[in-house]
Scaffold this active site. Structure first.
Site, PDB file in Angstrom:
ATOM      1  N   GLU A 285      58.042 -58.424  51.641  1.00 20.14           N
ATOM      2  CA  GLU A 285      58.289 -59.807  51.215  1.00 20.14           C
ATOM      3  C   GLU A 285      59.656 -60.341  51.620  1.00 20.14           C
ATOM      4  OE1 GLU A 285      56.729 -57.545  49.419  1.00 20.14           O
ATOM      5  OE2 GLU A 285      55.175 -58.442  48.162  1.00 20.14           O
TER       6      GLU A 285
ATOM      7  N   GLU B 164      50.823 -54.299  45.733  1.00 22.88           N
ATOM      8  CA  GLU B 164      51.021 -54.535  44.293  1.00 22.88           C
ATOM      9  C   GLU B 164      49.705 -54.417  43.521  1.00 22.88           C
ATOM     10  OE1 GLU B 164      53.282 -58.193  45.195  1.00 22.88           O
ATOM     11  OE2 GLU B 164      54.794 -57.427  43.799  1.00 22.88           O
TER      12      GLU B 164
HETATM   13  N1  3HC Z   1      48.545 -64.637  54.699  1.00 18.56           N
HETATM   14  C1  3HC Z   1      47.907 -65.512  55.506  1.00 18.56           C
HETATM   15  N2  3HC Z   1      47.600 -65.238  56.791  1.00 18.56           N
HETATM   16  C2  3HC Z   1      47.933 -64.021  57.256  1.00 18.56           C
HETATM   17  C3  3HC Z   1      48.583 -63.066  56.472  1.00 18.56           C
HETATM   18  C4  3HC Z   1      48.880 -63.401  55.127  1.00 18.56           C
HETATM   19  N3  3HC Z   1      49.469 -62.527  54.312  1.00 18.56           N
HETATM   20  N4  3HC Z   1      48.791 -61.965  57.216  1.00 18.56           N
HETATM   21  C5  3HC Z   1      48.281 -62.228  58.426  1.00 18.56           C
HETATM   22  N5  3HC Z   1      47.771 -63.472  58.457  1.00 18.56           N
HETATM   23  C6  3HC Z   1      47.084 -64.120  59.576  1.00 18.56           C
HETATM   24  C7  3HC Z   1      47.987 -64.292  60.777  1.00 18.56           C
HETATM   25  O1  3HC Z   1      48.707 -65.506  60.695  1.00 18.56           O
HETATM   26  C8  3HC Z   1      46.993 -64.288  61.911  1.00 18.56           C
HETATM   27  O2  3HC Z   1      46.398 -65.567  61.939  1.00 18.56           O
HETATM   28  P1  3HC Z   1      45.936 -66.213  63.341  1.00 18.56           P
HETATM   29  O3  3HC Z   1      44.938 -65.273  63.918  1.00 18.56           O
HETATM   30  O4  3HC Z   1      45.429 -67.534  62.952  1.00 18.56           O
HETATM   31  O5  3HC Z   1      47.203 -66.270  64.166  1.00 18.56           O
HETATM   32  C9  3HC Z   1      45.927 -63.303  61.446  1.00 18.56           C
HETATM   33  O6  3HC Z   1      46.086 -63.224  60.029  1.00 18.56           O
HETATM   34  C10 3HC Z   1      46.079 -61.907  62.027  1.00 18.56           C
HETATM   35  O7  3HC Z   1      47.443 -61.487  61.841  1.00 18.56           O
HETATM   36  P2  3HC Z   1      48.245 -60.762  63.005  1.00 18.56           P
HETATM   37  O8  3HC Z   1      48.037 -61.470  64.287  1.00 18.56           O
HETATM   38  O9  3HC Z   1      49.631 -60.608  62.506  1.00 18.56           O
HETATM   39  O10 3HC Z   1      47.481 -59.367  63.071  1.00 18.56           O
HETATM   40  P3  3HC Z   1      48.077 -57.912  63.279  1.00 18.56           P
HETATM   41  O11 3HC Z   1      46.926 -57.006  63.265  1.00 18.56           O
HETATM   42  O12 3HC Z   1      49.020 -57.899  64.435  1.00 18.56           O
HETATM   43  O13 3HC Z   1      48.982 -57.622  61.977  1.00 18.56           O
HETATM   44  C11 3HC Z   1      49.487 -57.531  59.633  1.00 18.56           C
HETATM   45  C12 3HC Z   1      48.375 -57.548  60.723  1.00 18.56           C
HETATM   46  C13 3HC Z   1      50.309 -56.236  59.751  1.00 18.56           C
HETATM   47  C14 3HC Z   1      48.799 -57.579  58.304  1.00 18.56           C
HETATM   48  C15 3HC Z   1      50.429 -58.737  59.836  1.00 18.56           C
HETATM   49  O14 3HC Z   1      49.643 -59.908  59.943  1.00 18.56           O
HETATM   50  C16 3HC Z   1      51.397 -58.949  58.726  1.00 18.56           C
HETATM   51  O15 3HC Z   1      52.430 -58.310  58.710  1.00 18.56           O
HETATM   52  N6  3HC Z   1      51.079 -59.872  57.801  1.00 18.56           N
HETATM   53  C17 3HC Z   1      51.967 -60.238  56.744  1.00 18.56           C
HETATM   54  C18 3HC Z   1      52.018 -59.198  55.680  1.00 18.56           C
HETATM   55  C19 3HC Z   1      52.934 -59.627  54.566  1.00 18.56           C
HETATM   56  O16 3HC Z   1      54.042 -60.029  54.796  1.00 18.56           O
HETATM   57  N7  3HC Z   1      52.443 -59.522  53.343  1.00 18.56           N
HETATM   58  C20 3HC Z   1      53.228 -59.923  52.206  1.00 18.56           C
HETATM   59  C21 3HC Z   1      52.897 -61.335  51.872  1.00 18.56           C
HETATM   60  S1  3HC Z   1      53.938 -61.980  50.599  1.00 18.56           S
HETATM   61  C22 3HC Z   1      53.285 -61.404  49.164  1.00 18.56           C
HETATM   62  O17 3HC Z   1      52.392 -60.631  49.178  1.00 18.56           O
HETATM   63  C23 3HC Z   1      53.893 -61.968  47.908  1.00 18.56           C
HETATM   64  C24 3HC Z   1      53.560 -61.171  46.694  1.00 18.56           C
HETATM   65  O18 3HC Z   1      54.563 -60.214  46.450  1.00 18.56           O
HETATM   66  C25 3HC Z   1      53.469 -62.037  45.497  1.00 18.56           C
END
Ligand code: 3HC
Ligand code: NAI
Length: 696
Positions: free
Chosen positions: A124, A104
């Site tokens: 999301e 975004e």
């Molecule tokens: N917020 C907080 N922590 C996050 C995070 C996030 N968005 N994304 C990842 N983390 C943390 C994980 O919990 C993990 O923490 P840990 O080491 O303490 O367990 C660390 O970051 C590493 O994450 P992964 O182990 O998942 O690492 P990968 O490399 O396997 O994957 C990723 C990376 C593809 C970015 C995956 O973490 C992921 O899919 N994250 C979520 C992405 C997501 O859903 N984003 C949308 C959020 S909602 C939003 O943006 C609302 C908006 O529209 C207003």
């Protein structure tokens, strides 16, 4: 300047670098830093702004840990609007994963460039919300309503090439995000390119939003966020202007943010990552596993071998006879053909995996060089002990010896070897190359190194691995046996199996317990009942209709008839009318007057039985934390992810009410409904399962 965003000037370009490892989540410090950077660039007279991420990625989204807490200024949607409104030219340069709020921010920039390996998406809905910083309004303006609906309702990540094709980005360039971004921004300045705000572009076209909403509801099986996201995209097409669309998105976002489904899905997100983190494994290196042995090539052995081959591990499989060898090879080839048909492997890979990577033999000597063996022979202690004795004499020292037993005591199996420290349970679920769950069963003498090797293997096979102690059925099957019993009791007392199955699928499970029994084969459970019968507590109520059905030779799908009748070529079955007769006969023999159950009561009993047994499993230390149980049920038993798991569901409902209901059911059947001591304790202390997750 903020530590989360570094500011640098390169000529006329202000460079904002995100440095919030590991994934550059858009937490409060990052948002403040971005706002300050934009303001500074404008006040310093820069002509363009470049935004990119340090480390492994551009922004991967909002900081999920902030969900449910009071929002802090600057809010992400306002920040995105502010970026878009800047009179300077704003360029985002993406690498890694630009997800959710991250994408975004990029969509609010005026131009977007990405490296070829970059991935992007609006995931999301998988967290129970929808894109809340303009994503549902800006994405359809670039990609069109249809493409935006598909991406937003599935949360699918797309590659840079597809993003370019969908006009989500403007350019793909190999290189470092800073360098390609700077070059692009300079080129735009040199060309006198205009500021280009997506929010000022025309509204996207109309599609049949009602049909899309209906389809999203159906596919979500009770999950609400994808359907709500459809309404937000609809606002992009229908609202009177961009601002009104943003407002509608905000309302829908806030409704979802306040929903229990959001809590369930966020719990699932963090638990999935926490489940493999065990204090006893800190600093313990797993043993090297470069090849794997499998004993027994039936349903499970063939599936386990397939999973290992697909993960790049050569496999040596042992069967008893030449016919067994041929059958096992046939099963594995069948599984791999499926992977080939779905495009998961190429024809060349298929040839390699069924050729040099796979050895099927009858002689245990073939196991001489493997590093880890999984036994998947008949569920019989004598047979298993004999196999482990042979493994002990044929395998080199240091090999991890694992059993896939469903119910047998791993300590007794380990005692058949001279190296019990190397023995562990690796409990896969059927089909083993598809199901994500792997229970890792720790026996009394299993060493931490062997446990670490089990978890490393789980990761390599892309499984969700959960540690379990030893008990009858380990975590999952033990809990399943209990809630299945609760289902049979309500049927014995008057509900129909079809009402139960419907209630359970309406809750979000893919199948109810009776349809599931038909699928697995009723004879398997029948055999287990017969095995348990001699040691059964005399206080236990025993429904007979299940056995009566089996005695008639009806074992479910494999015989064409069970609780349902399966007609050739038709998906699913229709109720078997004979079942009602058997139930009536059972009730008559046991002197039971059937009564009606409301759907709500059926569900409540089913769920209370599940939660109660799960609390026993945690209380006895079989599962370390409530979240371990939740992940077992999500990844092995089809528990709806949007409730987070049975113990998250219990927290959301309130433990006090659940305990009170268990007590009320105990008035009818005090043997089955014995409250879990842990549940009693949590209620008396006013605590929740979540607190146990945090303190573990
Ligand atoms: N917020 C907080 N922590 C996050 C995070 C996030 N968005 N994304 C990842 N983390 C943390 C994980 O919990 C993990 O923490 P840990 O080491 O303490 O367990 C660390 O970051 C590493 O994450 P992964 O182990 O998942 O690492 P990968 O490399 O396997 O994957 C990723 C990376 C593809 C970015 C995956 O973490 C992921 O899919 N994250 C979520 C992405 C997501 O859903 N984003 C949308 C959020 S909602 C939003 O943006 C609302 C908006 O529209 C207003
Ligand atoms: P199966 O009956 O399909 O396969 C067992 C295979 O082992 C047969 O092919 C048999 O020829 C072979 N075998 C028996 N003794 C052997 C020996 N001494 N040496 C070599 N091969 C031998 O059984 P299935 O369903 O694959 O189950 C295997 C194990 O996995 C059991 O312990 C079962 O409890 C467990 N399990 C089964 C699940 C399921 O859904 N079927 C799920 C999880 C675990």
């Amino acid at each position: 300047m903020s530590e989360a965003i570094a500011y640098e000037r390169v000529g006329e370009i202000a460079v904002l670098k995100a440095q919030n490892p590991p994934v550059n989540a858009l937490g409060i410090d990052v948002r403040k830093g971005l706002l300050a950077g934009i303001e500074r660039a404008e006040s310093e007279g820069a002509r363009a702004i470049l935004i990119y991420g340090d480390g492994r990625t551009y922004f991967s989204g909002a900081d999920i840990r902030e969900f449910g807490k009071p929002p802090q200024d600057p809010y992400l949607p306002d920040l995105c609007s502010r970026i878009e409104a800047s009179p300077l030219i704003v360029v985002s340069s993406m690498h890694g994963t630009a997800l959710g709020g991250g994408l975004e921010v990029a969509l609010s920039s005026h131009y977007r460039i990405a490296v070829p390996a970059a991935k992007m998406g609006l995931p999301e809905v998988n967290l129970g919300i929808l894109p809340g910083a303009g994503g549902t309004q800006r994405l359809p303006r670039l990609a069109g309503s249809e493409a935006a609906l598909e991406m937003i309702t599935t949360g699918r990540h797309i590659g840079a090439a597809e993003a370019l094709d969908k006009r989500i980005i403007d350019r793909i360039e190999a290189g470092e995000p800073r360098e390609i971004g700077l070059a692009y921004a300079q080129e735009l300045l040199d060309a006198g390119a205009p500021r280009r705000a997506v929010g000022e572009m025309p509204a996207p076209g109309m599609v049949d939003f009602d049909a899309a909403h209906k389809a999203a509801l159906k596919k979500g099986r009770g999950q609400l966020s994808p359907a709500a996201a459809v309404r937000a995209v609809q606002a992009a097409a229908e609202a009177e202007d961009f601002g009104a669309g943003l407002k509608r998105e905000r309302e829908l976002f806030q409704e979802l943010m306040a929903s229990p489904q959001r809590q369930g899905l966020v719990h699932a997100f963090f638990s999935e990552r926490a489940v493999g983190k065990l204090p006893e494994l800190a600093g313990i290196a797993p043993r090297e596993v470069a090849s794997m042995g499998v004993i027994g090539g039936g349903t499970m052995g063939a599936g386990i071998a397939t999973a290992a081959l697909l993960a790049g591990l050569p496999v040596v499989l042992i069967e008893m006879t030449d016919a067994g060898v041929a059958a096992a090879r046939g099963r594995i080839e069948g599984n791999l053909k499926g992977a080939l048909m779905r495009g998961k492997i190429t024809q060349t890979q298929y040839g390699q995996l069924t050729g040099e990577a796979l050895t099927v033999a009858t002689d245990y000597a073939a196991l001489g060089q493997v590093d880890l063996v999984v036994e998947a022979v008949f569920e019989d202690m004598g047979v298993k002990r004999e196999v482990f004795g042979k493994l002990d004499s044929h395998c080199k020292p240091g090999v991890v010896l694992a059993t896939n037993t469903s119910y047998l005591d791993v300590d007794d199996i380990a005692a058949a070897t001279s190296r019990p420290g190397d023995v562990i349970g690796l409990h896969f679920f059927s089909p083993a190359h598809v199901m994500k769950l792997l229970e890792i069963v720790v026996a009394a003498q299993t060493t931490p190194e062997v446990l670490a090797t089990g978890f490393a293997l789980g990761k390599r096979l892309k499984k969700v691995a959960v540690r379990s102690g030893i008990c009858d059925g380990f975590i999952g099957n033990r809990i399943m046996n209990t809630y299945r019993k609760a289902a049979e009791y309500v049927v014995l007392d008057g509900a129909s199996p079809y009402q139960v199955d419907k209630v359970v699928t309406d809750f979000g499970f893919p199948m109810g317990p009776f349809a599931m029994g038909d699928l697995a084969g009723l004879d398997i459970n029948w055999a287990a009942r017969k095995r348990r019968a001699p040691t059964r507590d005399p206080r236990e109520r025993v429904p007979r209709f299940y056995e009566m059905l089996c005695e008639g030779g009806d074992f479910g799908q494999k015989t064409g008839k069970g609780f349902y009748i399966y007609e050739d070529g038709k998906r699913g079955g229709v109720p078997n009318p004979q079942v009602a007769e058997l139930i009536a006969e059972d009730q008559e023999q046991q002197g039971i007057t059937p009564r009606a159950f409301s759907d709500a009561e059926v569900l409540r009993r089913y769920m209370c039985a599940m939660v109660n047994e799960a609390a026993k499993v945690v209380g006895e230390g079989i599962a370390r934390r409530p979240l371990d149980v939740d992940m077992v049920m999500l990844f092995g038993f089809g528990f709806p992810r949007f409730w987070g798991g049975p113990l998250k569901w219990a927290d959301l409902q309130g433990l006090e009410g659940i305990l009170a209901d268990i007590h009320s059911y105990a008035a009818e059947d005090g043997f089955f409904w014995q409250p879990a001591p842990l549940l009693d304790k949590l209620v008396s202390e006013g605590r929740s399962f979540e607190i146990l997750n945090q303190s573990a």
